[in-house]
Design a protein around this motif. Structure first.
Motif, short mmCIF file in Angstrom:
data_model
loop_
_atom_site.label_atom_id
_atom_site.label_comp_id
_atom_site.label_asym_id
_atom_site.label_seq_id
_atom_site.Cartn_x
_atom_site.Cartn_y
_atom_site.Cartn_z
N SER B 73 0.81 -1.22 0.00
CA SER B 73 0.00 0.00 0.00
C SER B 73 0.84 1.26 0.00
CB SER B 73 -0.93 0.00 1.21
OG SER B 73 -0.20 0.15 2.42
N THR B 74 2.15 1.12 0.15
CA THR B 74 3.05 2.28 0.14
C THR B 74 4.35 1.88 -0.54
OG1 THR B 74 4.16 1.70 2.22
CG2 THR B 74 2.19 3.09 2.40
N LEU B 75 5.07 2.88 -1.03
CA LEU B 75 6.39 2.58 -1.59
C LEU B 75 7.38 2.22 -0.49
CD1 LEU B 75 6.68 5.19 -4.48
CD2 LEU B 75 6.25 2.72 -4.64
N LYS B 99 5.92 10.02 -7.64
CA LYS B 99 6.46 8.80 -7.02
C LYS B 99 7.20 7.93 -8.02
CE LYS B 99 3.00 8.79 -3.36
NZ LYS B 99 1.54 8.75 -3.28
N ARG B 102 10.97 6.66 -7.56
CA ARG B 102 11.19 5.52 -6.63
C ARG B 102 10.74 4.21 -7.28
NH1 ARG B 102 8.37 7.53 -1.26
NH2 ARG B 102 9.08 5.56 -0.36
N GLY B 388 5.66 4.59 7.81
CA GLY B 388 5.83 5.72 6.89
C GLY B 388 5.45 5.39 5.46
N TRP B 389 5.79 6.31 4.61
CA TRP B 389 5.40 6.18 3.20
C TRP B 389 6.62 6.14 2.29
CZ3 TRP B 389 2.56 8.64 6.86
CH2 TRP B 389 1.23 8.25 7.00
#
Lengths: 389, 389
Positions: B73-75, B99, B102, B388-389
């Protein structure tokens, strides 16, 4: 400002990947000054509750280099603030015997760490641990002023007994109360009454203890609404409040602050549109905002938050009305047309409850809204949060 | 188990200071095996969503040493799993151009990282970035099967255009849908229908793209309720689900699991009593449980959670009915008498929503409920979470 420099690659709010939390230091300082001025006028010590920001950098805004008295919600906060040179700390959650070794370790480091309790059992184990450790764990008796949570009523039969158990071990520091129900006091008059009741309850409890020959040093009251409404704190020694550093939509809804005082927001990016449903979809869901719906019971339900542009200007009628883990849904109120916000547009969301939203982040990017915001507000610093227990 | 040894001083659930999160590895393994068996029988690849546990240690329970395909759900999750040797990752939140660097960095490391999108703008910037980078960013088109969140309806006019933009840059990987509304499918029949509709929507979209001459490799569906209800996944290549590793009260309320399957709980300590209100007060508030009230709309509202003793046995009728930041209030349902739980008693709270509760913690203490629980369940390991993200 005691700051960590931001990474060279992240210089404005347009730079870090979203979502992330932002603190406007200008607004935070203004909020801090407002309550500090009130506390001075009321003749009490201000003991800010650092549970909202959980940041030594933000706490440092409150004092000119000499750490001030603080309130904490976890021993992890107490330990981190002790590491930062704070020596006057109140741990305002009822004490559990299992946590006493960490309390005693802090006392041995020279930190005056006060604990809170509301029962004979707790008073007995605090007294026993103090005798065993050869030091006095300073303890406050929690007073229930409004049926919100823990504590003893000021006229409860057990109050004096608890005071005596503590006093015999040299532990009795005073009384503490928190008008938690003031979050539901929707008018200035109700807030003034809540503040008066909070003060009256704490002072009545202190007087009962004193009448029984017990020394009461600290008489501590506070919540963000009552701290801003109190008119007379005779008999009170200190005022606590936490949320006021940031404020939030719940506080704005109560009229305790203005919408333009909100110092915390979350930057998100538009990732999609569902015009057939009237939705703009963002990458900020409940992981970034928390599940807090504190305005749901207020006259104006603000969903999961109100929407600003990246510079901080409100976008009228746009509200974050739904959240999944990493998705937010923005909709318009009052039949307004959805604004044109293409994929990639960055927005800022003002939260319902700053304590809960801040807790979803590891730290804050710091801006100053008095500086130029074109093309985007410059990031002045990154401040870390204390996590865990 | 690939475990970090627990600190020598913390050997049972009676040892660490509360609150803290606990995972029962026996139940997690049973939940994992149940869905793996279903996926095998349905003839699809299982691509677990690691957003619930955010733990490589828990993901490792799903495969025998060879990292499996995962959804993130996040990088931040993608990067952490890439560091752990995972090379087949789907980032299931609509992509934002910002994004892409990344994403491309991960592709250059040899990770097949698929992105998700539902608009021409996104397809265009993914195609452009791919050409510029000299590699193809694999992309899936999000299909909306139930009006829950993002995506295009399978019959949306733009679908084929988006497919073509992606295909021309070598980026078209397939289609993905998520039956988010299945969380409100309260009967087995409604869940089967949601699963059928989810499958039908994804396959219809894939067929439309194929009919236009576009190659569709991945047809991805899934949510925890539909993954457990699907009877026929013809045309689907992979199944996603995340919550099932832990399950929670929302899933138990839907009948997707039994109460005894819940693998995540939070250990708290009794810190007070308010018999006049029928309250037991604990040191586990919303900071430990989250503000999620996912069962509020179900037939049985479970408040902020149900209460177990430290060994894991339910305490009948006791529910966590209110929360402040570091305080929980337990009350009895149906006029039952409050059980005798003295100050210092440790309890475990089963959460409404495992994804949200897990997110409040930095990691998990791990127990195995098939081992002796006297005097308290032994801690086998401590597993960290990705944040975190």
């Amino acid at each position: 400002m005691n700051t960590t420099p931001p990474p060279a690659s992240a210089t404005t709010l347009a730079d870090p990947d979203t979502p992330f939390a932002v603190v406007d230091v200008h607004k935070a300082l203004r909020n801090i000054e407002r309550l500090a001025t009130r506390a001075d006028r009321l003749g009490v010590t201000l003991r800010p509750h650092v549970k909202t920001a959980k940041s030594p950098d933000i706490a440092a805004l409150m004092h000119g280099g000499t750490p001030c008295p603080v309130t904490v919600s976890t021993l992890a906060e107490a330990e981190a603030f002790a590491d930062g040179g704070y020596t006057d700390i109140t741990y305002a959650v009822g004490i559990d015997a299992h946590k006493l070794p960490r309390v005693i370790a802090l006392l041995r480091r020279g930190v005056t760490l006060r604990v809170l309790l509301d029962s004979r059992e707790q008073a007995a184990f605090v007294a026993d641990a103090s005798r065993e450790a050869g030091l006095a764990v300073p303890a406050q008796i929690e007073i229930d002023c409004d049926g919100h949570r823990g504590g003893l009523k000021a006229d409860a039969p057990g109050l004096v007994d608890i005071g005596r158990i503590l006093h015999e071990a040299g532990c009795l520091d005073g009384v503490l109360t928190h008008a938690g129900e003031s979050y539901f006091a929707y008018t200035p008059e109700d807030q003034r009454l809540a503040a008066k009741n909070e003060r009256d309850s704490a002072v009545a409890a202190a007087e009962r203890l004193r009448a029984a020959g017990l020394p009461v040093s600290t008489v501590s009251v506070g919540s963000t609404p009552t701290a801003h409404a109190a008119e007379d704190l005779t008999g009170v020694t200190e005022l606590r409040a936490g949320n006021y550093v940031f404020f939030d939509l719940v506080m704005a809804g109560l009229g305790v602050c203005r919408m333009e005082d909100l110092a915390l927001s979350v930057v998100v990016t538009v990732i999609g549109h569902r015009p057939e449903y009237g939705w703009i979809v963002t990458d900020g869901g409940w992981m970034a905002m928390s599940r807090d719906r504190g305005t749901a019971g207020q006259a104006q339900d603000q969903g999961y938050g109100l929407v600003l542009d990246l510079a901080g200007n409100p976008i009228p009628n746009l509200v974050m009305s739904a959240a999944s883990q990493e998705h937010g849904t923005l909709t318009c109120r009052d039949g307004a047309d959805l604004p044109n916000l293409p994929v990639g547009t960055r927005l800022r969301i003002l939260p319902n409850h700053a304590c809960a939203t801040a807790a979803q982040h590891r730290g804050y990017h710091v801006i100053d809204s008095t500086r130029p915001t074109d093309p985007a507000p410059a990031i002045q610093a990154h401040w870390e949060r204390i996590t865990g227990w």
